[in-house]
Design a protein around this motif. Structure first.
Motif, PDB file in Angstrom:
ATOM      1  N   UNK A  50      18.899 -26.292 -82.385  1.00 49.00           N
ATOM      2  CA  UNK A  50      18.975 -25.242 -83.395  1.00 49.00           C
ATOM      3  C   UNK A  50      20.412 -24.828 -83.684  1.00 49.00           C
ATOM      4  N   UNK A  51      21.347 -25.170 -82.783  1.00 46.41           N
ATOM      5  CA  UNK A  51      22.756 -24.834 -82.977  1.00 46.41           C
ATOM      6  C   UNK A  51      23.431 -25.912 -83.803  1.00 46.41           C
ATOM      7  N   UNK A  52      24.251 -25.486 -84.772  1.00 42.58           N
ATOM      8  CA  UNK A  52      24.913 -26.452 -85.645  1.00 42.58           C
ATOM      9  C   UNK A  52      25.900 -27.317 -84.883  1.00 42.58           C
ATOM     10  N   UNK A  53      26.576 -26.752 -83.901  1.00 44.31           N
ATOM     11  CA  UNK A  53      27.541 -27.508 -83.102  1.00 44.31           C
ATOM     12  C   UNK A  53      27.129 -27.454 -81.646  1.00 44.31           C
ATOM     13  N   UNK A  54      27.460 -28.482 -80.920  1.00 36.82           N
ATOM     14  CA  UNK A  54      27.131 -28.515 -79.497  1.00 36.82           C
ATOM     15  C   UNK A  54      27.019 -29.933 -78.993  1.00 36.82           C
ATOM     16  N   UNK A  55      26.909 -30.072 -77.685  1.00 37.47           N
ATOM     17  CA  UNK A  55      26.798 -31.389 -77.066  1.00 37.47           C
ATOM     18  C   UNK A  55      25.410 -31.987 -77.322  1.00 37.47           C
ATOM     19  N   UNK A  56      25.366 -33.303 -77.358  1.00 36.65           N
ATOM     20  CA  UNK A  56      24.083 -34.013 -77.461  1.00 36.65           C
ATOM     21  C   UNK A  56      23.478 -34.071 -76.072  1.00 36.65           C
ATOM     22  N   UNK A  57      22.286 -33.485 -75.909  1.00 38.02           N
ATOM     23  CA  UNK A  57      21.624 -33.450 -74.605  1.00 38.02           C
ATOM     24  C   UNK A  57      20.230 -34.037 -74.724  1.00 38.02           C
ATOM     25  N   UNK A  58      19.889 -34.893 -73.782  1.00 42.03           N
ATOM     26  CA  UNK A  58      18.592 -35.560 -73.771  1.00 42.03           C
ATOM     27  C   UNK A  58      18.011 -35.456 -72.365  1.00 42.03           C
TER      28      UNK A  58
END
Length: 337
Positions: A246-254
């Protein structure tokens, strides 16, 4: 923007950039939920004031419009930051760049259609263009970084003294880092194999996957997540999530869990071996041809760190591990321990 009143120019520029990233949405980087919600809101606004529709259209893209709606297209966000940077006393210019995946700037071709991307070069007054910081407001990347597609290629700079050419630099490999952790185990009763794993990418690592997930419809998003986790003949995925979309910026987390097709040892088996490779190990380019006509161009420099814990089945202990594998070359390095 709550800029630090006594901060350096660099600190004030970073604060302004962060404010734009946090408060002005990029129209081309919305989640599917945001797009659906905003489309409904715009219809309501249009019905409420049809007389002002023409005026609203004429003002679209102005600073007032951007600040009122807290949304703008990428080029507008770059121009907004350009204006803010200049008002703070910085030396700032627009940079028209080709996307090197499918474009190249041919100087004899007098057409701006060669440039699909716009970024900003910003610096202290009087500094040389080559000393500039290249930024791209609304890209989701931190201050001082731009999408890899516009790096390592010649770009056109617009200055008051005329056109200039500049090579937009690539990021260091340390900035583009993927950290992966995985745990492999076997059920003591059924012998079924199981894996739980997670991956966190920073910089350009995982950015394309994150953007694809954000824009996907809810049903398609779950399918994409399962594919990223490794759904297939070798594994049945039981959990696949990506927090923070939901955040426009941030780390890719899986975060993933799944049942492996591989099973534990047979009752009378004394020696048992199994593979630890899977989706939790990022792919490495396979350059098999001994001769090349054209150079190999990688997307960007990067690093991957993978930590895999393999639990021996009940009644078994680890054998001697293989020797470390260390490969070094002018182009990169690899280590398996």
């Amino acid at each position: 923007m709550n800029l630090p009143p006594t901060g350096t120019l660099d600190e004030r520029l970073r604060a302004a950039y962060d404010w734009i990233e946090a408060n002005i949405r990029n129209s081309l980087r919305l989640t599917s939920e945001e797009m659906e919600s905003m489309a409904a809101a715009r219809e309501i606004e249009k019905e409420r004031n049809k007389k002002a529709a023409w005026v609203s259209w004429r003002n679209r893209g102005t600073i007032k419009d951007v600040l009122d709606h807290r949304e703008a297209y990428p080029d507008t966000l770059d121009r907004l930051f350009l204006g803010v940077a200049m008002s703070l006393g910085a030396q700032a210019v627009l940079v028209f760049s080709p996307n090197r995946v499918y474009e190249y700037w041919e100087r004899t071709l007098l057409s701006t259609d060669q440039f699909s991307d716009l970024i900003v070069a910003v610096s202290e007054p009087g500094q040389q263009l080559e000393q500039s910081m290249f930024v791209d407001a609304g890209s989701g990347l931190p201050y001082g970084h731009v999408p890899w597609e516009v790096t390592a290629t010649r770009a056109l700079v617009v200055t008051t003294a005329g056109a200039r050419e500049v090579l937009v630099p690539s990021d260091r490999a340390d900035f583009n880092l993927m950290r992966t952790q995985a745990a492999l185990s076997f059920n003591e009763t059924t012998g079924a194999g199981r894996v739980t794993w997670s991956a966190t990418g920073q910089g350009q690592r995982g950015l394309a996957e994150r953007e694809s997930l954000r824009s996907a419809l809810t049903d398609h998003r779950s399918i994409e997540l399962r594919e990223l986790c490794g759904e297939g003949a070798d594994m049945e995925v039981s959990r696949a999530v990506s927090p923070g979309l939901e955040k426009a910026a941030g780390a890719h987390t899986l975060v993933c869990e799944g049942e492996l097709a591989e099973t534990g040892p047979a009752p009378a088996q004394r020696v048992f071996s199994f593979h630890f490779n899977g989706k939790w190990i990022p792919a490495v380019p396979a350059l098999l041809s001994p001769e090349r006509t054209h150079p190999v161009v990688l997307s960007y420099p990067w690093k991957d760190h993978s930590l895999i814990t393999a639990n021996a089945p009940a009644g078994f202990v680890p054998a001697e591990p293989p020797r470390d594998v260390i490969l070094t070359s002018p182009f990169g390095g690899y280590r398996l321990a």
